[in-house]
Design a protein around this motif. Sequence first.
Motif, PDB file in Angstrom:
ATOM      1  N   LYS A  94       0.838  -1.209   0.000  1.00 19.79           N
ATOM      2  CA  LYS A  94       0.000   0.000   0.000  1.00 19.79           C
ATOM      3  C   LYS A  94       0.873   1.259   0.000  1.00 19.79           C
ATOM      4  CE  LYS A  94      -3.589   2.198   2.824  1.00 19.79           C
ATOM      5  NZ  LYS A  94      -4.343   2.109   4.100  1.00 19.79           N
ATOM      6  N   ILE A  95       1.893   1.302   0.884  1.00 17.48           N
ATOM      7  CA  ILE A  95       2.771   2.476   0.948  1.00 17.48           C
ATOM      8  C   ILE A  95       3.670   2.542  -0.284  1.00 17.48           C
ATOM      9  CG2 ILE A  95       4.627   3.602   2.243  1.00 17.48           C
ATOM     10  CD1 ILE A  95       3.437   2.521   4.783  1.00 17.48           C
ATOM     11  N   GLN A  96       4.108   1.381  -0.760  1.00 15.31           N
ATOM     12  CA  GLN A  96       4.934   1.338  -1.976  1.00 15.31           C
ATOM     13  C   GLN A  96       4.165   1.931  -3.162  1.00 15.31           C
ATOM     14  OE1 GLN A  96       6.071  -2.553  -3.714  1.00 15.31           O
ATOM     15  NE2 GLN A  96       8.163  -2.014  -3.132  1.00 15.31           N
ATOM     16  N   ASN A  97       2.902   1.570  -3.291  1.00 11.60           N
ATOM     17  CA  ASN A  97       2.052   2.112  -4.371  1.00 11.60           C
ATOM     18  C   ASN A  97       1.850   3.619  -4.199  1.00 11.60           C
ATOM     19  OD1 ASN A  97       1.796  -0.395  -5.539  1.00 11.60           O
ATOM     20  ND2 ASN A  97      -0.178  -0.855  -4.569  1.00 11.60           N
ATOM     21  N   GLU A  98       1.699   4.030  -2.931  1.00 15.61           N
ATOM     22  CA  GLU A  98       1.520   5.459  -2.649  1.00 15.61           C
ATOM     23  C   GLU A  98       2.752   6.246  -3.093  1.00 15.61           C
ATOM     24  OE1 GLU A  98       1.067   8.160   1.345  1.00 15.61           O
ATOM     25  OE2 GLU A  98       0.137   6.171   1.396  1.00 15.61           O
ATOM     26  N   ILE A  99       3.933   5.695  -2.803  1.00 18.41           N
ATOM     27  CA  ILE A  99       5.191   6.353  -3.217  1.00 18.41           C
ATOM     28  C   ILE A  99       5.259   6.452  -4.740  1.00 18.41           C
ATOM     29  CG2 ILE A  99       7.703   6.024  -3.322  1.00 18.41           C
ATOM     30  CD1 ILE A  99       7.474   4.841  -0.431  1.00 18.41           C
ATOM     31  N   ASN A 100       4.871   5.374  -5.437  1.00 22.58           N
ATOM     32  CA  ASN A 100       4.906   5.382  -6.906  1.00 22.58           C
ATOM     33  C   ASN A 100       3.939   6.408  -7.491  1.00 22.58           C
ATOM     34  OD1 ASN A 100       6.875   3.402  -7.046  1.00 22.58           O
ATOM     35  ND2 ASN A 100       5.377   1.728  -7.071  1.00 22.58           N
ATOM     36  N   VAL A 101       2.778   6.552  -6.867  1.00 24.88           N
ATOM     37  CA  VAL A 101       1.794   7.538  -7.328  1.00 24.88           C
ATOM     38  C   VAL A 101       2.352   8.955  -7.169  1.00 24.88           C
ATOM     39  CG1 VAL A 101      -0.450   8.589  -6.778  1.00 24.88           C
ATOM     40  CG2 VAL A 101      -0.250   6.112  -6.955  1.00 24.88           C
ATOM     41  N   ILE A 102       3.015   9.207  -6.013  1.00 32.17           N
ATOM     42  CA  ILE A 102       3.596  10.542  -5.777  1.00 32.17           C
ATOM     43  C   ILE A 102       4.675  10.841  -6.819  1.00 32.17           C
ATOM     44  CG2 ILE A 102       4.951  11.939  -4.159  1.00 32.17           C
ATOM     45  CD1 ILE A 102       3.562  10.329  -1.878  1.00 32.17           C
ATOM     46  N   LEU A 103       5.504   9.849  -7.112  1.00 26.59           N
ATOM     47  CA  LEU A 103       6.570  10.043  -8.118  1.00 26.59           C
ATOM     48  C   LEU A 103       5.982  10.344  -9.486  1.00 26.59           C
ATOM     49  CD1 LEU A 103       9.050   7.198  -7.069  1.00 26.59           C
ATOM     50  CD2 LEU A 103       9.442   9.665  -6.883  1.00 26.59           C
ATOM     51  N   THR A 104       4.895   9.677  -9.834  1.00 24.66           N
ATOM     52  CA  THR A 104       4.223   9.928 -11.116  1.00 24.66           C
ATOM     53  C   THR A 104       3.659  11.349 -11.149  1.00 24.66           C
ATOM     54  OG1 THR A 104       3.627   7.586 -11.261  1.00 24.66           O
ATOM     55  CG2 THR A 104       2.404   9.112 -12.675  1.00 24.66           C
ATOM     56  N   GLU A 105       3.065  11.791 -10.031  1.00 17.59           N
ATOM     57  CA  GLU A 105       2.503  13.151  -9.972  1.00 17.59           C
ATOM     58  C   GLU A 105       3.592  14.204 -10.107  1.00 17.59           C
ATOM     59  OE1 GLU A 105       0.139  13.718  -6.472  1.00 17.59           O
ATOM     60  OE2 GLU A 105      -1.223  12.064  -6.931  1.00 17.59           O
ATOM     61  N   MET A 106       4.786  13.909  -9.576  1.00 13.80           N
ATOM     62  CA  MET A 106       5.895  14.865  -9.635  1.00 13.80           C
ATOM     63  C   MET A 106       6.301  15.201 -11.076  1.00 13.80           C
ATOM     64  SD  MET A 106       8.560  13.786  -6.627  1.00 13.80           S
ATOM     65  CE  MET A 106       8.261  14.185  -4.906  1.00 13.80           C
ATOM     66  N   GLU A 107       6.069  14.240 -11.953  1.00 16.14           N
ATOM     67  CA  GLU A 107       6.474  14.440 -13.349  1.00 16.14           C
ATOM     68  C   GLU A 107       5.693  15.558 -14.025  1.00 16.14           C
ATOM     69  OE1 GLU A 107       6.073  10.713 -15.307  1.00 16.14           O
ATOM     70  OE2 GLU A 107       7.541   9.679 -14.033  1.00 16.14           O
ATOM     71  N   THR A 108       4.480  15.835 -13.582  1.00 14.80           N
ATOM     72  CA  THR A 108       3.627  16.829 -14.264  1.00 14.80           C
ATOM     73  C   THR A 108       3.183  17.973 -13.362  1.00 14.80           C
ATOM     74  OG1 THR A 108       1.688  15.469 -13.742  1.00 14.80           O
ATOM     75  CG2 THR A 108       2.717  15.149 -15.902  1.00 14.80           C
ATOM     76  N   SER A 109       3.346  17.827 -12.024  1.00 16.82           N
ATOM     77  CA  SER A 109       2.811  18.826 -11.097  1.00 16.82           C
ATOM     78  C   SER A 109       3.735  20.035 -10.991  1.00 16.82           C
ATOM     79  CB  SER A 109       2.617  18.198  -9.714  1.00 16.82           C
ATOM     80  OG  SER A 109       2.204  19.174  -8.798  1.00 16.82           O
ATOM     81  N   THR A 110       3.100  21.190 -10.697  1.00 15.38           N
ATOM     82  CA  THR A 110       3.878  22.418 -10.461  1.00 15.38           C
ATOM     83  C   THR A 110       4.093  22.631  -8.959  1.00 15.38           C
ATOM     84  OG1 THR A 110       1.791  23.653 -10.506  1.00 15.38           O
ATOM     85  CG2 THR A 110       3.056  23.543 -12.565  1.00 15.38           C
ATOM     86  N   ASP A 111       3.299  21.918  -8.131  1.00 17.46           N
ATOM     87  CA  ASP A 111       3.417  22.075  -6.674  1.00 17.46           C
ATOM     88  C   ASP A 111       4.363  21.013  -6.118  1.00 17.46           C
ATOM     89  OD1 ASP A 111       3.089  22.800  -4.092  1.00 17.46           O
ATOM     90  OD2 ASP A 111       0.998  22.184  -3.894  1.00 17.46           O
TER      91      ASP A 111
END
Length: 580
Positions: A94-111
């Motif tokens: 669950k936490i591993q997936n959460e980390i992967n989701v955050i990394l994916t968001e970092m690719e496109t997010s401005t925040d």
Amino acid sequence: MITVDNLSFSFPQKELYRNITFTLEEAQHCAFIGTSGSGKSTLIDILMDPERYLYEGKLEIDPTCRIGYVSQFLELDRSKETTVFEYIGEEFIKIQNEINVILTEMETSTDIEALLEKYQLALDAFDAMDGNDFESNIHKQLNLANLMKLRDVRVSDLSGGEFKLIQVIKEMLNSPDLMIMDEPDVFLDFENLNALKNLINAHKGMLLVVTHNRYLLNHCFNKILHLENMELQEFDGRYIEYNFSLLETKIELQELTIAEAEEIERNEIIIDNLRTVATYNSEASRGRALKARVRFQERLEARRLKAPFVDIKQPNISLDMDHELEEDTTVINVSNYGVAFDELLLENVNFEIKSTDKVALIGPNGTGKTTLLRDIFKNNHESIEIHADAKVSYLSQLQGEVLKDSNTILEEFIDAGFETYDEARSYLAHYGFEGEIVNQKIESLSGGEKNILQLAKVSASKANVLLLDEPTSHLDTYTQIALEKAIQEYKGTILMISHDFYSVVNGMDYVLIIDDKTIRKMTIKKFKKMIYAHHFDRDYLETEQNKKAIETKIELALKDNNFELAKGLLDELEGLIKLL
């Protein structure tokens, strides 16, 4: 980490604890024992959620202490598609997936700032769980329990025993400061029981385990909590050493009790003489002497030794029967029996059981033992023949098959054929059900109390053939020993499914063991060697048998009040315990 000081707690109908005190500290593997219905599971509930209970005394739990829990009643969700690996690693994944989701968001997010903070929190949580090694840790635990073969099996396809072990592994990998397990051994076959033993012994954290399994008690724990008659005794050491200390105390107390009884008797004679003198001599000094003697007698009576931990009341289990069959009569004949559900469990099974045979049916979980026993009980299978004069009684591991939860205890025995409530009350008292408890609903009883009730019903049936499916499950060790004695004295036929090593070797004539989807006969001597060969050195079994023989001699010496002999044997017993 946990301190309990002078804790008292009662239900409206029953007092459970009176000023009990104990501590649980880091690295302790603690066994929690006591007779059925003494309140062990309730005390666990209080430790886990003290805010729910109104108790007296003090309970202190380190605020950083994280508690893991394995219940004695685990529900297996058959609808889940999760594999064993995914189920055990659920929190890590669950936490591993959460980390992967955050990394994916970092690719496109401005925040990026907010995401970096979120990412760091998730990484910290993952590190705190030893997340980087979670896959190898799961594999280590599965290998330790000899369950690596189940890694990719769906949880819904596991047997009850396998699921219990997987639950234990899951909780252990979450690294709680204190792990509590309530009868994790119930219904485990020998292989899974040894897997549980390995998991317990390899666990680095603090453990509190409710168990009545003598095999685990003898080989897994370095501390004992014993709850009995509303009191609690704390012992630092192994169960085998605790039992030795109880025996030592019993000898001392019995010797003192007899000396006290003799002193009370002598004093009673003096009081009687003084009373006789006082009837014809009214001098004040005579009256003062009499009062002084009476007060002294009252003090002696008040000082009488009470021993809640060495004088435990065992149920009076007596397996009687109305009609004894002739010796060597074939009572059960099974010929070319087979059973299959989703897969073939048993085929080409052939055996016969004689009128005085006591037989254990042994095999791994999920191999068709209970189905075979039920088919014998129903007696409607073409491959099974029961003697016409056989009266059969059945004890089920599913207690609801034999007991009606909505009944009170009294109602259950009136339904079973007792003609009056007084007759039922008198009978139930032999099994420890006295006073208001007989008006309790069966659904409110502990698992051990329900099994004692089943044994009481089996005994009341006076059958000459007993089919017992895991009769020792949930039973405290004292009731197990009482049952063993009753089995040894019973004159009829017993076919018993059991994974309790001691019940099998102490009460059965031979074993029917499931092997490669069929059943073969095995002597008790060979069965003992088979069990011990995998787990102990070759002298262990002989040493344990010698220990049992000396304990029997001590018991006989105490019956004769021969304390010198008992003490001499105690020294011999201590030497054997050191070897074990």
